[in-house]
Design a protein around this motif. Structure first.
Motif, PDB file in Angstrom:
ATOM      1  N   PRO A  18       0.828  -1.218   0.000  1.00 26.49           N
ATOM      2  CA  PRO A  18       0.000   0.000   0.000  1.00 26.49           C
ATOM      3  C   PRO A  18       0.856   1.260   0.000  1.00 26.49           C
ATOM      4  N   LEU A  19       0.334   2.317  -0.605  1.00 30.63           N
ATOM      5  CA  LEU A  19       1.064   3.577  -0.717  1.00 30.63           C
ATOM      6  C   LEU A  19       1.387   4.150   0.664  1.00 30.63           C
ATOM      7  N   ALA A  20       0.434   4.027   1.582  1.00 31.52           N
ATOM      8  CA  ALA A  20       0.663   4.560   2.938  1.00 31.52           C
ATOM      9  C   ALA A  20       1.842   3.871   3.607  1.00 31.52           C
ATOM     10  N   ALA A  21       1.978   2.553   3.395  1.00 32.10           N
ATOM     11  CA  ALA A  21       3.096   1.809   3.973  1.00 32.10           C
ATOM     12  C   ALA A  21       4.415   2.265   3.361  1.00 32.10           C
ATOM     13  N   LYS A  22       4.427   2.511   2.053  1.00 31.08           N
ATOM     14  CA  LYS A  22       5.641   2.986   1.394  1.00 31.08           C
ATOM     15  C   LYS A  22       6.056   4.357   1.923  1.00 31.08           C
ATOM     16  N   ILE A  23       5.072   5.231   2.099  1.00 26.05           N
ATOM     17  CA  ILE A  23       5.372   6.575   2.621  1.00 26.05           C
ATOM     18  C   ILE A  23       5.922   6.490   4.037  1.00 26.05           C
ATOM     19  N   PHE A  24       5.305   5.646   4.853  1.00 24.47           N
ATOM     20  CA  PHE A  24       5.759   5.484   6.240  1.00 24.47           C
ATOM     21  C   PHE A  24       7.188   4.948   6.286  1.00 24.47           C
ATOM     22  N   LEU A  25       7.474   3.919   5.485  1.00 32.66           N
ATOM     23  CA  LEU A  25       8.823   3.349   5.450  1.00 32.66           C
ATOM     24  C   LEU A  25       9.832   4.368   4.933  1.00 32.66           C
TER      25      LEU A  25
END
Length: 274
Positions: A18-25
């Motif tokens: 998910p995009l949110a996970a990529k941003i968080f990482l």
């Protein structure tokens, strides 16, 4: 489309992150890189007395790249890392064979012994080794061999935990029993069946041990000092000369560790494919 088919698709491998996970990482990765980026910038400028640094220069790196003592210290640290980690892995794999295939009751004793170095780090460990072996006239009285032994003890708990967790994850005892039912000897089953399945765990624990050896100053300084100067002793010797030069040394240490890590992760990826 049935609910069962949807569930299979939802758990299918290769699903996009998910995009949110990529941003968080990405944010976490950037936060972790801030100290390194700050050190890199500091090493590339003459001074940093205002909001922005001034006086861009590559002098620090040019000095290091032409300094043979610096490269020898890097080489010594790599040798210390590779030899001590290799010795620890071999000894632990042989000991864990006894625990897994011969007498599982020895597991608790093995764990207790391998956890002892947590309380013997730094000054305590170095003084104990020097007091025990100095003046004995044996090969162990050599300061270089003392260092190899010291680092083998230092990384023991970390590599042990990695190997132990990997063995528990694959249920090594069950694999050996299954191999015995097919006519395979215990030791042969351990070498040909169990060990290939824990290569990933061995490599991951080796990465942690590598970072510990590269970051150690106390053991190297107390046991060998400048007689077998590792990169941390070299860094300490140059900190008083120039903060910019010291920052450049830290940057190169980081890059060397990152390169070794990349090689180990590549080996891990290759082993998983096989």
């Amino acid at each position: 489309m049935s609910s069962k088919t949807k569930a299979v698709k939802a758990t299918a491998p290769g699903k996009k992150t998910p995009l949110a996970a990529k941003i968080f990482l990405g944010i976490v990765g950037l936060y972790l890189l801030i100290p390194f980026l700050t050190t890199l910038i500091y090493s590339l400028f003459v001074e940093w007395t205002d909001v922005l640094p001034s006086g861009f220069t590559l002098r620090n790196y040019a000095e290091l790249f032409t300094n043979s003592t610096f490269w020898f210290s890097i080489g010594r640290t790599l040798v210390l890392c590779l030899v001590s980690v290799a010795i620890t892995i071999v000894l632990l794999l042989l000991a864990m064979y006894v625990v897994v295939a011969v007498n599982r009751r020895l597991g608790r004793f093995m764990q207790f012994v391998c956890m002892i170095p947590y309380a013997l780090q730094g000054v305590i460990l170095s003084i104990g080794i020097i007091s025990l072996y100095t003046g004995t006239g044996t090969i162990l009285s050599n300061r270089m061999f003392m260092l190899f032994g010291a680092y083998t003890i230092l990384v023991l708990p970390y590599i042990y935990q990695g190997i132990r967790n990997a063995l528990n994850a694959i249920d090594a005892n069950m694999l050996i029993q299954a191999a015995e039912m097919l006519g395979c000897g215990r030791f042969r089953a351990y070498v040909q069946v169990v060990l290939p399945n824990i290569v990933s765990g061995i490599l991951v624990s080796s990465l942690l041990a590598e970072s510990i050896v590269f970051g150690d100053f106390v053991l190297a300084n107390n046991i060998a000092g400048t007689n077998y100067q590792n990169i941390q002793v070299f860094l300490q010797a140059n900190m008083a000369r120039s903060s910019g030069l010291s920052s450049a040394i830290v940057v190169i240490i980081f890059l060397v560790v990152a390169a070794v890590t990349a090689v180990v992760l590549k080996l891990q990826h290759t082993s998983q494919k096989q």
